[in-house]
Motif scaffolding. Structure first.
Motif, PDB file in Angstrom:
ATOM      1  N   PHE A  95      -5.353 -13.041   8.246  1.00 28.06           N
ATOM      2  CA  PHE A  95      -6.193 -13.340   7.150  1.00 28.06           C
ATOM      3  C   PHE A  95      -5.988 -12.268   6.050  1.00 28.06           C
ATOM      4  O   PHE A  95      -6.237 -11.020   6.403  1.00 28.06           O
ATOM      5  N   VAL A  96      -5.594 -12.466   4.902  1.00 29.62           N
ATOM      6  CA  VAL A  96      -5.382 -11.458   3.926  1.00 29.62           C
ATOM      7  C   VAL A  96      -6.100 -11.824   2.604  1.00 29.62           C
ATOM      8  O   VAL A  96      -6.506 -12.826   2.307  1.00 29.62           O
ATOM      9  N   ILE A  97      -7.080 -10.667   2.309  1.00 27.76           N
ATOM     10  CA  ILE A  97      -7.962 -10.508   1.254  1.00 27.76           C
ATOM     11  C   ILE A  97      -7.388  -9.634   0.197  1.00 27.76           C
ATOM     12  O   ILE A  97      -7.158  -8.683   0.429  1.00 27.76           O
ATOM     13  N   CYS A  98      -7.354 -10.310  -1.135  1.00 24.76           N
ATOM     14  CA  CYS A  98      -6.554  -9.364  -2.186  1.00 24.76           C
ATOM     15  C   CYS A  98      -7.729  -9.211  -2.971  1.00 24.76           C
ATOM     16  O   CYS A  98      -8.460  -9.972  -3.586  1.00 24.76           O
ATOM     17  N   GLY A  99      -8.312  -7.829  -3.075  1.00 29.48           N
ATOM     18  CA  GLY A  99      -9.307  -7.346  -3.763  1.00 29.48           C
ATOM     19  C   GLY A  99     -10.301  -6.795  -3.064  1.00 29.48           C
ATOM     20  O   GLY A  99     -10.978  -7.437  -1.885  1.00 29.48           O
ATOM     21  N   GLY A 100     -10.684  -5.441  -3.201  1.00 27.56           N
ATOM     22  CA  GLY A 100     -11.863  -4.805  -2.310  1.00 27.56           C
ATOM     23  C   GLY A 100     -13.097  -4.644  -3.053  1.00 27.56           C
ATOM     24  O   GLY A 100     -13.750  -3.547  -2.787  1.00 27.56           O
ATOM     25  N   GLY A 101     -13.463  -5.545  -4.003  1.00 24.80           N
ATOM     26  CA  GLY A 101     -14.895  -5.602  -4.469  1.00 24.80           C
ATOM     27  C   GLY A 101     -15.817  -5.982  -3.439  1.00 24.80           C
ATOM     28  O   GLY A 101     -15.452  -6.409  -2.380  1.00 24.80           O
ATOM     29  N   SER A 117      -5.871 -10.797  12.959  1.00 23.12           N
ATOM     30  CA  SER A 117      -5.751  -9.640  12.074  1.00 23.12           C
ATOM     31  C   SER A 117      -6.362  -9.895  10.790  1.00 23.12           C
ATOM     32  O   SER A 117      -5.902 -10.841  10.166  1.00 23.12           O
ATOM     33  N   ILE A 118      -7.001  -8.838  10.209  1.00 27.34           N
ATOM     34  CA  ILE A 118      -7.636  -8.835   8.776  1.00 27.34           C
ATOM     35  C   ILE A 118      -7.002  -7.869   7.986  1.00 27.34           C
ATOM     36  O   ILE A 118      -7.096  -6.712   8.280  1.00 27.34           O
ATOM     37  N   HIS A 119      -6.603  -8.300   6.959  1.00 24.33           N
ATOM     38  CA  HIS A 119      -5.984  -7.399   6.047  1.00 24.33           C
ATOM     39  C   HIS A 119      -6.692  -7.517   4.515  1.00 24.33           C
ATOM     40  O   HIS A 119      -6.970  -8.327   4.035  1.00 24.33           O
ATOM     41  N   LEU A 120      -7.016  -6.269   4.040  1.00 24.94           N
ATOM     42  CA  LEU A 120      -7.582  -5.970   2.874  1.00 24.94           C
ATOM     43  C   LEU A 120      -6.927  -5.377   1.911  1.00 24.94           C
ATOM     44  O   LEU A 120      -6.779  -4.073   2.141  1.00 24.94           O
ATOM     45  N   ILE A 121      -6.124  -5.865   0.799  1.00 23.36           N
ATOM     46  CA  ILE A 121      -5.604  -5.082  -0.129  1.00 23.36           C
ATOM     47  C   ILE A 121      -6.073  -4.792  -1.341  1.00 23.36           C
ATOM     48  O   ILE A 121      -6.883  -5.887  -1.960  1.00 23.36           O
ATOM     49  N   GLN A 122      -6.380  -3.432  -1.766  1.00 23.67           N
ATOM     50  CA  GLN A 122      -6.888  -3.242  -2.821  1.00 23.67           C
ATOM     51  C   GLN A 122      -6.094  -2.153  -3.735  1.00 23.67           C
ATOM     52  O   GLN A 122      -5.337  -1.316  -3.256  1.00 23.67           O
ATOM     53  N   SER A 123      -6.049  -2.692  -5.037  1.00 22.47           N
ATOM     54  CA  SER A 123      -5.223  -1.806  -6.101  1.00 22.47           C
ATOM     55  C   SER A 123      -5.845  -0.204  -6.081  1.00 22.47           C
ATOM     56  O   SER A 123      -4.574   0.499  -6.504  1.00 22.47           O
ATOM     57  N   ARG A 124      -6.721   0.060  -6.111  1.00 24.57           N
ATOM     58  CA  ARG A 124      -7.591   1.267  -6.139  1.00 24.57           C
ATOM     59  C   ARG A 124      -7.404   2.217  -4.926  1.00 24.57           C
ATOM     60  O   ARG A 124      -6.998   1.584  -3.937  1.00 24.57           O
ATOM     61  N   GLU A 125      -7.820   3.473  -4.976  1.00 30.29           N
ATOM     62  CA  GLU A 125      -7.696   4.334  -3.562  1.00 30.29           C
ATOM     63  C   GLU A 125      -8.882   3.908  -2.916  1.00 30.29           C
ATOM     64  O   GLU A 125      -8.631   4.197  -1.527  1.00 30.29           O
ATOM     65  N   ASP A 141     -13.645  -1.387  13.130  1.00 29.89           N
ATOM     66  CA  ASP A 141     -13.492  -2.515  13.391  1.00 29.89           C
ATOM     67  C   ASP A 141     -12.033  -3.208  13.714  1.00 29.89           C
ATOM     68  O   ASP A 141     -11.894  -4.132  14.105  1.00 29.89           O
ATOM     69  N   GLY A 142     -11.202  -2.282  12.957  1.00 26.49           N
ATOM     70  CA  GLY A 142      -9.662  -2.738  13.169  1.00 26.49           C
ATOM     71  C   GLY A 142      -9.273  -3.504  12.184  1.00 26.49           C
ATOM     72  O   GLY A 142      -8.268  -4.329  12.015  1.00 26.49           O
ATOM     73  N   VAL A 143     -10.127  -3.665  10.996  1.00 31.25           N
ATOM     74  CA  VAL A 143      -9.740  -4.424   9.609  1.00 31.25           C
ATOM     75  C   VAL A 143      -8.611  -3.391   8.940  1.00 31.25           C
ATOM     76  O   VAL A 143      -8.832  -2.181   8.780  1.00 31.25           O
ATOM     77  N   ASN A 144      -7.311  -3.825   8.785  1.00 28.91           N
ATOM     78  CA  ASN A 144      -6.343  -3.067   8.123  1.00 28.91           C
ATOM     79  C   ASN A 144      -6.577  -2.966   6.561  1.00 28.91           C
ATOM     80  O   ASN A 144      -6.328  -4.128   5.783  1.00 28.91           O
ATOM     81  N   LEU A 145      -6.899  -1.887   6.035  1.00 27.35           N
ATOM     82  CA  LEU A 145      -7.329  -1.484   4.612  1.00 27.35           C
ATOM     83  C   LEU A 145      -6.013  -0.950   4.141  1.00 27.35           C
ATOM     84  O   LEU A 145      -5.256   0.035   4.719  1.00 27.35           O
ATOM     85  N   ILE A 146      -5.565  -1.612   3.105  1.00 24.98           N
ATOM     86  CA  ILE A 146      -4.345  -1.283   2.533  1.00 24.98           C
ATOM     87  C   ILE A 146      -4.595  -0.854   1.167  1.00 24.98           C
ATOM     88  O   ILE A 146      -5.041  -1.832   0.112  1.00 24.98           O
ATOM     89  N   THR A 147      -4.657   0.280   0.620  1.00 26.23           N
ATOM     90  CA  THR A 147      -5.208   0.941  -0.746  1.00 26.23           C
ATOM     91  C   THR A 147      -4.026   1.285  -1.487  1.00 26.23           C
ATOM     92  O   THR A 147      -3.013   1.482  -0.998  1.00 26.23           O
ATOM     93  N   SER A 148      -4.453   1.358  -2.599  1.00 29.47           N
ATOM     94  CA  SER A 148      -3.548   1.886  -3.769  1.00 29.47           C
ATOM     95  C   SER A 148      -2.241   0.995  -3.580  1.00 29.47           C
ATOM     96  O   SER A 148      -1.104   1.500  -3.552  1.00 29.47           O
ATOM     97  N   ALA A 149      -2.227  -0.461  -3.488  1.00 29.52           N
ATOM     98  CA  ALA A 149      -1.274  -1.343  -3.508  1.00 29.52           C
ATOM     99  C   ALA A 149      -1.424  -2.549  -4.361  1.00 29.52           C
ATOM    100  O   ALA A 149      -2.329  -2.842  -4.889  1.00 29.52           O
ATOM    101  N   ARG A 150      -0.323  -3.090  -4.741  1.00 31.68           N
ATOM    102  CA  ARG A 150      -0.027  -3.917  -5.755  1.00 31.68           C
ATOM    103  C   ARG A 150       0.425  -5.163  -5.032  1.00 31.68           C
ATOM    104  O   ARG A 150       1.489  -5.344  -4.526  1.00 31.68           O
ATOM    105  N   VAL A 151      -0.094  -6.327  -5.137  1.00 29.55           N
ATOM    106  CA  VAL A 151       0.347  -7.581  -4.748  1.00 29.55           C
ATOM    107  C   VAL A 151       1.439  -8.087  -5.589  1.00 29.55           C
ATOM    108  O   VAL A 151       1.555  -8.097  -6.774  1.00 29.55           O
ATOM    109  N   GLY A 152       2.703  -8.415  -5.109  1.00 35.59           N
ATOM    110  CA  GLY A 152       3.698  -8.645  -5.819  1.00 35.59           C
ATOM    111  C   GLY A 152       3.773 -10.222  -5.852  1.00 35.59           C
ATOM    112  O   GLY A 152       4.270 -10.679  -6.875  1.00 35.59           O
ATOM    113  N   SER A 153       3.786 -10.871  -4.864  1.00 41.43           N
ATOM    114  CA  SER A 153       3.666 -12.443  -4.740  1.00 41.43           C
ATOM    115  C   SER A 153       3.024 -13.051  -3.693  1.00 41.43           C
ATOM    116  O   SER A 153       2.576 -12.353  -2.762  1.00 41.43           O
ATOM    117  N   VAL A 154       2.593 -14.080  -3.852  1.00 40.53           N
ATOM    118  CA  VAL A 154       1.696 -14.937  -2.708  1.00 40.53           C
ATOM    119  C   VAL A 154       2.688 -16.202  -2.257  1.00 40.53           C
ATOM    120  O   VAL A 154       2.758 -17.084  -3.175  1.00 40.53           O
TER     121      VAL A 154
END
Length: 618
Positions: free
Chosen positions: A263-269, A300-308, A329-342
Motif C-alpha cells: 500500500f503506497v500513500i503519496c503525501g505526508g499530510g 507493506s505500507i509506504h508513505l512517500i513525502q516530498s518534504r524532510e 510499527d514498520g511503516v516505510n517512511l520515504i521522505t525528501s522524495a518526488r513521485v515520478g509516475s504512477v
C-alpha cells in the motif's frame, strides 16, 4: 464497656452469613429484573414514539406554479431562468419567503453548512446547489476507508440541514457565472447521462465548492485513489478488501501477493498519515484474526513525502513523535522524495543521495492513494478567469470580509478551500498613504503611522500579529532619523511585514469558521438592511457597518497515528497513546453535523471495540 463489647461481638458472629450460591442468585435476580425493567421502559418509549409519529397523514396535492414548470429564458446563453422553485407556493410561509432576497450557496461542505446553520428562518430565500445530496464529515474519511466507522455515520442529508430555513436544494454543479445579471449557471445530469443547463438568479452568492487534488504534473494519476468524498472512501475500502481476498488465493504467486499487499500513500499530510495508520491498524487488529497469517506478514505500507518530515505543518516534536511511531510499527517512511509516475502495477520516485545524484526507485503495488496538496475546482477557475484582478493560482482571492475581489461589492462571497484571503499590504499602498497622510506632505510621521496601522489591521487582519511593536518598526525603517517615513521607507517597511504574513491553511477548521462568520453576517444584513438604508449606507459599505473583518482563531491541529494521536495547539503540543486517541475521538465526535451522526459514530466505535471492523466490501 468490656462486657458490652463482648456481647456485641458475640451477637455479630451469631448471624449466619449468606452462602455464595445465595449471593449469586440474589445478584442474578437483581440483574435480571433490572434488565427486564429497562427493556420494558425502552419498549414503552418506542411504542409511545410510534403512536405519535406513525399516523395516517393526508397530504393535499399542491399545484405547481406554471412559472416553475415553464421558466422564462434569458441570459447570455438563452437558458431557462429558475425564478420560482417547485415548492415556492406550497403554503403561506413559502410564499412569504419567495419575496425575500435570494441567497444561493454553492457547495455542501463544512463552509456551506457553517453558513446555513447560522442563518435564521425568514432571513432569505435560500437555495443550495451541490452535486452531492449530503454533507460529509471529511476528517474521518480515513476511518471509513477501512471500516472503522460506517460511511452513513459521516453524512447528513443537506435537505435536513436546510429544512429549518425552508430552503431549496438542487443537485447540480455550478458551471458559470453571469455577474452583470446576477445569474448562476448550473449543470444537471439525468440518469441516462443527458446534461441540461439553466440559470438560478441570486441577490447574494456564497461560493464554497472546495478544491481538487493537485497533480504536480505527475503522469498516471488515473491509477490512484483520492480521499475527498465518501464515494472515495467506499472505493478504497472495496479495493483493500479485494486485494486481501486475491492475496489469500492458493493460486496467487508470492511476488503477486507482495504486490497486492503493498500500500503506497503519496503525501505526508494529515490525510496521508491517518490513512497509513488506519491501514496498519486494520492489519494488526482484524486481518491477522480472519485471514491467513502470511497475508499479515507480507503487508507493506509506504508513505512517500516530498518534504524532510511528515506532518511538516505541525510542531517539530509532533513530526518526530509520528515518525518514531511509524518506524516502530514498520511503516516505510520515504521522505525528501518526488513521485515520478504512477503505473497500474508500480510507483516510481526519485531521491537525492548525499553527493547530490538523483536516484530512481520503484515500489510494486496494487493500491496508491494520492494526497499531495490542492488545486482549483473547475468552477473556481471559471470565476477567476472572469475577474481581471484574480492572480492566485489555487483559489479565489477575497478581502478581509470574505468578499470576492473584483466582483460587485457585497454580492459574492467565497469561503473554504476555494478561497484565499489577500495578504499583500503593498497592493493597498497608495490608498493607505492617501488616508494616513493628513497634512499631505508626502511623508508619514509617527502619529500618521499609528493611524495607518489601524487601517492595515482592518484590511488585512492576519497582519495584526506582525504589527505589535509599532514604534520599533517605525524607528528601524526611519533610516534618515527625521522622525518620519518617506514613501520609499514606508514601502520597504510594508514589504517586510508582508513577507511574514502567511495564508490560512486549507483545512475544515478554517472553512467552518469562515462559514459561521458569513452566516452570522448575512443574518445581520437581513435584519438591519432597512436601518442601514435609512442611514444612507450603500450596499458596498454594509459589511463594514455591521461588524469587523474575519479573524481566524486557531483551535489546534490533530492527527491519528494508530492507537495514538497528536495535537498541535500552537504554543503547546500533545502526543500520546490511548488517552490522546480518545481525546482525538472526543473532538471529532463533538464536531459532527448533527445529533444523529454523533449517535451513529459512537455506535460504530463501540461495535469496532467489541466485534472488530466490518470486513465486507459494502
Amino acid at each position: 464497656m468490656a462486657s458490652f463489647a463482648r456481647f456485641s461481638t458475640a451477637s455479630t458472629n451469631d448471624v449466619p452469613k449468606p452462602s455464595r450460591l445465595h449471593r449469586f442468585l440474589q445478584y442474578t435476580g437483581i440483574f435480571f429484573f433490572s434488565s427486564v425493567a429497562g427493556l420494558v421502559t425502552i419498549g414503552t418509549g418506542i411504542l409511545i414514539h410510534d403512536a405519535f409519529t406513525y399516523t395516517d397523514k393526508h397530504v393535499d396535492r399542491v399545484p405547481v406554479s406554471p412559472l416553475a414548470l415553464h421558466p422564462e429564458r434569458g441570459g447570455p446563453k438563452n437558458l431557462p431562468i429558475v425564478r420560482v422553485q417547485v415548492d415556492d407556493e406550497e403554503d403561506e410561509e413559502n410564499k412569504r419567503l419567495a419575496d425575500k432576497p435570494r441567497l444561493v450557496v454553492v457547495g455542501g461542505g463544512w463552509g456551506a453548512i457553517g453558513v446555513l446553520q447560522h442563518l435564521f428562518p425568514g432571513d432569505y430565500h435560500v437555495t443550495v446547489v451541490s452535486p452531492e445530496t449530503f454533507t460529509t464529515f471529511t476528517p474521518l474519511l480515513p476511518s471509513a476507508a477501512v471500516g472503522t466507522v460506517q460511511a452513513r455515520s459521516l453524512v447528513e442529508p443537506i435537505r435536513k440541514v436546510i429544512a429549518r430555513l425552508r430552503g431549496h436544494f438542487i443537485q447540480a454543479k455550478a458551471a458559470d457565472l453571469v455577474m452583470s445579471e446576477r445569474l448562476l449557471e448550473v449543470e444537471t445530469v439525468s440518469p441516462h447521462g443527458m446534461k441540461s443547463n439553466f440559470y438560478i438568479p441570486y441577490d447574494k452568492l456564497v461560493i464554497a465548492v472546495g478544491s481538487t487534488s493537485s497533480t504536480h504534473g505527475v503522469p498516471g494519476l488515473e491509477n490512484c485513489y483520492q480521499l475527498k468524498t465518501i464515494s472515495d472512501a467506499q472505493a478504497i475500502r472495496r479495493k483493500i478488501m479485494d486485494n486481501f481476498e486475491l492475496a489469500s488465493l492458493p493460486t496467487t504467486s508470492p511476488e503477486e501477493r507482495k504486490r497486492l499487499l503493498s500500500f503506497v500513500i503519496c503525501g505526508g499530510g494529515p490525510t496521508g498519515v491517518e490513512t497509513a495508520a488506519e491501514i496498519y491498524d486494520l492489519c494488526q487488529e482484524d486481518i491477522m484474526n480472519y485471514f491467513p497469517k502470511i497475508c499479515r506478514e507480507e503487508v507493506s505500507i509506504h508513505l512517500i513525502q516530498s518534504r524532510e518530515h511528515i506532518l511538516n505543518t505541525y510542531a517539530e516534536a509532533i513530526s518526530k513523535f509520528a515518525e518514531d511511531k511509524f518506524n516502530r510499527d514498520g511503516v516505510n517512511l520515504i521522505t525528501s522524495a518526488r513521485v515520478g509516475s504512477v503505473k497500474s502495477d508500480q510507483v516510481t520516485y526519485t531521491t537525492r543521495s548525499k553527493d547530490g545524484k538523483v536516484e530512481e526507485h520503484s515500489i510494486p503495488t496494487n493500491f496508491v492513494l494520492w494526497s499531495t496538496g490542492i488545486a482549483m475546482n473547475p468552477f473556481t477557475r471559471k470565476v477567476t478567469d472572469i475577474l481581471p484582478n484574480q492572480v492566485h493560482k489555487k483559489a479565489i482571492e477575497v478581502d478581509a470580509y470574505l468578499r470576492v475581489k473584483g466582483a460587485p461589492t457585497g454580492e459574492i462571497y467565497a469561503i473554504g478551500d476555494c478561497a484565499t484571503i489577500e495578504t499583500s499590504i503593498v497592493n493597498h499602498f497608495l490608498e493607505l498613504v492617501d488616508e494616513a497622510d493628513k497634512d499631505k506632505d508626502g511623508k508619514i510621521d509617527f502619529g500618521e503611522w499609528e493611524y495607518m496601522v489601524k487601517k492595515i489591521k482592518r484590511r488585512i487582519p492576519m497582519a495584526e500579529g506582525h504589527l505589535v511593536k509599532v514604534k520599533e518598526l517605525f524607528d528601524r525603517f526611519d533610516t534618515d532619523a527625521d522622525n518620519s517615513l518617506s514613501l520609499n521607507e514606508l514601502l520597504l517597511l510594508l514589504q517586510e511585514v508582508g513577507k511574514k504574513i502567511t495564508t490560512l491553511p486549507a483545512t475544515a477548521q478554517v472553512a467552518s469558521q469562515q462559514g459561521k462568520y458569513v452566516g452570522k453576517k448575512l443574518h445581520k444584513l437581513a435584519r438591519k438592511y432597512d436601518t442601514l438604508k435609512a442611514n444612507d449606507i450603500q450596499p458596498e459599505g454594509m459589511d463594514e457597518a455591521i461588524g469587523g473583518p474575519f479573524k481566524y482563531l486557531h483551535l489546534g491541529s490533530l492527527a491519528y497515528i494508530g492507537n495514538a494521536a497528536v495535537f498541535d495547539l500552537g504554543r503547546f503540543s500533545i502526543t500520546g497513546g490511548l488517552v490522546a486517541m480518545y481525546a482525538w475521538r472526543s473532538v471529532y465526535w463533538n464536531e459532527q453535523v448533527s445529533a444523529r451522526t454523533r449517535a451513529l459514530l459512537m455506535i460504530d466505535w463501540i461495535i469496532r471495540g467489541i466485534w472488530g471492523r466490518d470486513l465486507s466490501r459494502l
